[in-house]
Design an enzyme around this catalytic site. Structure first.
Site, mmCIF file in Angstrom:
data_model
loop_
_atom_site.group_PDB
_atom_site.id
_atom_site.type_symbol
_atom_site.label_atom_id
_atom_site.label_comp_id
_atom_site.label_asym_id
_atom_site.label_seq_id
_atom_site.Cartn_x
_atom_site.Cartn_y
_atom_site.Cartn_z
ATOM 1 N N PRO A 77 -35.226 -8.380 37.906
ATOM 2 C CA PRO A 77 -35.519 -9.880 37.325
ATOM 3 C C PRO A 77 -35.766 -9.298 36.133
ATOM 4 O O PRO A 77 -36.379 -8.040 35.250
ATOM 5 C CB PRO A 77 -36.954 -9.289 37.878
ATOM 6 C CG PRO A 77 -37.488 -7.704 37.890
ATOM 7 C CD PRO A 77 -36.439 -7.602 38.434
ATOM 8 N N GLY A 79 -37.730 -10.789 32.017
ATOM 9 C CA GLY A 79 -37.914 -12.470 31.262
ATOM 10 C C GLY A 79 -37.993 -12.786 30.009
ATOM 11 O O GLY A 79 -36.479 -11.939 29.810
ATOM 12 N N SER A 106 -37.580 -13.521 37.518
ATOM 13 C CA SER A 106 -39.340 -12.937 36.964
ATOM 14 C C SER A 106 -39.846 -14.413 37.105
ATOM 15 O O SER A 106 -39.686 -15.616 37.098
ATOM 16 C CB SER A 106 -38.645 -12.672 36.152
ATOM 17 O OG SER A 106 -39.697 -12.454 34.683
ATOM 18 N N ARG A 164 -44.343 -1.297 22.053
ATOM 19 C CA ARG A 164 -42.463 -1.678 22.511
ATOM 20 C C ARG A 164 -42.955 -1.859 20.900
ATOM 21 O O ARG A 164 -42.155 -2.987 20.042
ATOM 22 C CB ARG A 164 -42.057 -2.828 23.282
ATOM 23 C CG ARG A 164 -41.965 -2.456 24.189
ATOM 24 C CD ARG A 164 -41.092 -3.389 24.855
ATOM 25 N NE ARG A 164 -41.902 -3.573 26.728
ATOM 26 C CZ ARG A 164 -41.877 -4.676 27.696
ATOM 27 N NH1 ARG A 164 -41.589 -5.511 26.886
ATOM 28 N NH2 ARG A 164 -42.150 -4.170 28.671
ATOM 29 N N HIS A 274 -40.017 0.369 34.473
ATOM 30 C CA HIS A 274 -39.691 -0.329 34.073
ATOM 31 C C HIS A 274 -38.367 -0.314 32.843
ATOM 32 O O HIS A 274 -38.773 -0.736 31.664
ATOM 33 C CB HIS A 274 -40.190 -1.188 33.712
ATOM 34 C CG HIS A 274 -41.252 -2.723 33.135
ATOM 35 N ND1 HIS A 274 -42.104 -3.459 34.187
ATOM 36 C CD2 HIS A 274 -40.449 -3.726 32.464
ATOM 37 C CE1 HIS A 274 -42.005 -4.391 33.884
ATOM 38 N NE2 HIS A 274 -41.189 -4.300 32.609
ATOM 39 N N ARG A 277 -39.458 0.688 29.703
ATOM 40 C CA ARG A 277 -40.243 -0.063 28.736
ATOM 41 C C ARG A 277 -41.646 -0.562 28.764
ATOM 42 O O ARG A 277 -43.022 -0.791 28.426
ATOM 43 C CB ARG A 277 -39.769 -1.451 28.926
ATOM 44 C CG ARG A 277 -38.327 -1.847 29.228
ATOM 45 C CD ARG A 277 -37.919 -3.099 29.808
ATOM 46 N NE ARG A 277 -38.481 -4.407 29.142
ATOM 47 C CZ ARG A 277 -37.885 -5.071 27.557
ATOM 48 N NH1 ARG A 277 -36.806 -4.131 27.258
ATOM 49 N NH2 ARG A 277 -38.113 -6.226 27.409
ATOM 50 N N GLY A 328 -30.136 -3.606 35.332
ATOM 51 C CA GLY A 328 -31.387 -4.363 34.890
ATOM 52 C C GLY A 328 -30.821 -5.174 32.991
ATOM 53 O O GLY A 328 -29.448 -5.944 33.300
HETATM 54 C C1 LIG Z 1 -35.095 -7.863 28.908
HETATM 55 C C2 LIG Z 1 -36.308 -6.791 29.912
HETATM 56 C C3 LIG Z 1 -36.687 -8.153 30.499
HETATM 57 C C4 LIG Z 1 -37.501 -6.923 31.849
HETATM 58 N N1 LIG Z 1 -38.282 -8.143 32.186
HETATM 59 C C5 LIG Z 1 -39.183 -8.110 33.473
HETATM 60 C C6 LIG Z 1 -39.837 -8.649 33.872
HETATM 61 O O1 LIG Z 1 -40.077 -10.371 34.181
HETATM 62 N N2 LIG Z 1 -40.868 -8.225 35.366
HETATM 63 C C7 LIG Z 1 -40.400 -7.303 35.860
HETATM 64 O O2 LIG Z 1 -40.392 -7.044 37.126
HETATM 65 N N3 LIG Z 1 -39.406 -6.771 34.788
HETATM 66 C C8 LIG Z 1 -38.723 -6.777 34.489
HETATM 67 N N4 LIG Z 1 -37.703 -5.869 33.574
HETATM 68 C C9 LIG Z 1 -37.413 -4.695 34.031
HETATM 69 C C10 LIG Z 1 -36.347 -5.049 35.071
HETATM 70 O O3 LIG Z 1 -36.898 -5.295 35.835
HETATM 71 C C11 LIG Z 1 -36.028 -3.537 35.691
HETATM 72 O O4 LIG Z 1 -37.320 -2.959 36.381
HETATM 73 C C12 LIG Z 1 -35.248 -2.400 34.260
HETATM 74 O O5 LIG Z 1 -34.391 -3.310 33.229
HETATM 75 C C13 LIG Z 1 -34.556 -1.966 35.140
HETATM 76 O O6 LIG Z 1 -34.075 -0.274 34.239
HETATM 77 P P1 LIG Z 1 -32.431 -0.535 33.598
HETATM 78 O O7 LIG Z 1 -32.566 -1.508 32.522
HETATM 79 O O8 LIG Z 1 -32.589 0.564 32.609
HETATM 80 O O9 LIG Z 1 -31.615 -1.353 34.336
HETATM 81 C C14 LIG Z 1 -37.710 -6.014 31.948
HETATM 82 C C15 LIG Z 1 -36.194 -5.557 31.641
HETATM 83 C C16 LIG Z 1 -35.888 -5.782 30.326
HETATM 84 C C17 LIG Z 1 -34.577 -5.156 29.842
#
Ligand SMILES: Cc1cc2nc3c(=O)[nH]c(=O)nc-3n(C[C@H](O)[C@H](O)[C@H](O)COP(=O)(O)O)c2cc1C
Length: 384
Positions: A77, A79, A106, A164, A274, A277, A328
């Site tokens: 997911p 956002g 998301s 962040r 995450h 993040r 992601g």
């Molecule tokens: C721009 C962005 C927005 C994200 N928004 C959400 C979100 O709305 N809900 C959530 O559970 N995780 C969110 N995540 C985390 C991702 O679901 C995921 O855990 C993460 O991107 C995995 O790491 P990777 O980007 O290194 O693959 C977000 C990640 C990014 C990069």
């Protein structure tokens, strides 16, 4: 288009997106050591190849939550996905459904959950952020159920809004405020600007009925106003009683939390930080996976994300004990770099890389790979 690898996509995405958008996508919490640690840990894990095995025919099909998926990965997911490209979320959901893999929408997406359920029937999962008001949570869960979702991912690693730094320095807001700096970014990225402005600046369409953004807010302010820092095990128990479908807890890193989740009757866990993040000092997910697998036993579904940048990383995750992987940023880099049509190409690239890697190490399918577990750790486990 011919994508050689995910690493080629990031610089192109950076060129094509205004800085404040790229930073939102690419950035992490604090010093971003956590983001780098995730990727490095995957890179540093090695796979022990077996030779002289007939690997001419290979199969990536994987069972999870009562059905077969074409490959052992799905889309995480994200956002504000349509900020990366207009209608990106619909395009990615469609590509995932066409490829037979799951797409996770998301709560903070810009497309309604009802619309995504139409585009990817049976292939869409819904990610839930709980808000402060129980009745709003009950309503969105009911909407997801009515729309036909059968897998709910509850994200629990955002008890607070993270710092962040890139977003803070950019004063990143939704809808964005046209300051001289933002105007310059928009002017120097005309394709993105015109398309985004023509499509309408993305809105949090799934939650605005509960928490209308009265005015422009920074992402941190928005999340802080909505996030419920007191959501705890009792609330999870209530959600388990309420949601009849598969309930998966996303964002666990501690073995005892995963074991407790299992004991509570949840259907799986996403081992995730995450993507670096939230907590800059979190260990890499692939480093905590073995102890989590040991704590939950061999059958409990473990999904992993954070730092996955290739099909080879997907294979490493499976070999290290995961049942499934979520991708992601890699998907969003592809869409940012080449437009929404690249969603399908990225999935095909990851499938091709994973299949070649599987054959290269002498396995023909996911179950035999998982039972052999041919990973080697090149770093001491404690360095995570
Ligand atoms: C721009 C962005 C927005 C994200 N928004 C959400 C979100 O709305 N809900 C959530 O559970 N995780 C969110 N995540 C985390 C991702 O679901 C995921 O855990 C993460 O991107 C995995 O790491 P990777 O980007 O290194 O693959 C977000 C990640 C990014 C990069």
């Amino acid at each position: 288009m011919n994508i050689a690898c995910v690493s080629d996509l990031r610089p192109r995405a950076k060129r094509r997106l205004p800085k404040f958008v790229f930073d939102y996508l690419d950035g992490g919490a604090g010093s971003e050591a956590g983001v780098r640690r995730n990727e490095r840990a995957f890179d540093e894990l090695t796979l022990k190849p077996r030779a002289l095995v007939n690997i001419e025919t290979r199969e990536l099909k994987t069972s999870l939550f009562g059905r077969d998926w074409a490959a052992p990965f799905g889309i995480a997911p994200i956002g504000l996905g349509n900020l990366i490209w207009p209608r990106a979320e619909e395009a990615i959901a469609g590509a995932a459904a066409a490829s037979g893999i799951p797409y996770t929408l998301s709560t903070a997406a810009n497309t309604t959950l009802e619309r995504i359920a139409e585009i990817a029937p049976g292939n869409a999962w819904f990610q839930l952020y709980v808000s402060k008001r129980d009745e709003d949570v009950a309503d969105i869960v009911e909407r997801a159920e009515r729309a036909g979702y059968d897998v709910l991912l509850l994200t629990v690693d955002v008890p607070l809004a993270a710092r962040r730094l890139r977003d803070i320095r950019n004063n990143f807001m939704v809808p964005f405020k046209i300051t001289p700096r933002v105007a310059l970014e928009l002017l120097t990225h005309p394709r993105w600007s015109l398309q985004t402005l023509a499509a309408g600046v993305p809105r949090f369409v799934n939650v605005e009925k509960y928490a209308p953004m009265v005015s422009r807010q920074s992402i941190a302010a928005y999340l802080t106003s909505e996030i419920r820092g007191r959501f705890d095990w009792d609330d999870l128990k209530k959600l388990r009683e309420r949601w009849r479908g598969k309930l998966v807890v996303k964002g666990l890193m501690a073995a005892q939390d995963c074991a407790r989740t299992r004991a509570m009757g949840c259907d799986g866990v996403v081992v995730s930080n995450h993507g670096g993040r939230q907590l800059d000092s979190a260990p890499a997910t692939i480093d905590v996976l073995p102890e989590i697998r040991a704590a939950v036993g061999p059958e409990f579904p473990l999904i992993i994300d954070s730092g996955v940048r290739s099909g080879e990383h997907v294979i490493k995750a499976l070999a290290a004990g995961a049942n499934f992987v979520l991708v992601g940023r890699a998907m969003m880099y592809a869409v940012a770099a080449h437009g929404p049509a690249a969603a399908k190409d990225l999935i095909e690239l990851l499938i091709d890389e994973a299949s070649r890697c599987l054959g290269q190490i002498g396995y023909t399918d996911v179950p035999s790979l998982r039972s052999a577990s041919p990973v080697m750790r090149t770093r001491p486990r404690s360095s995570g």
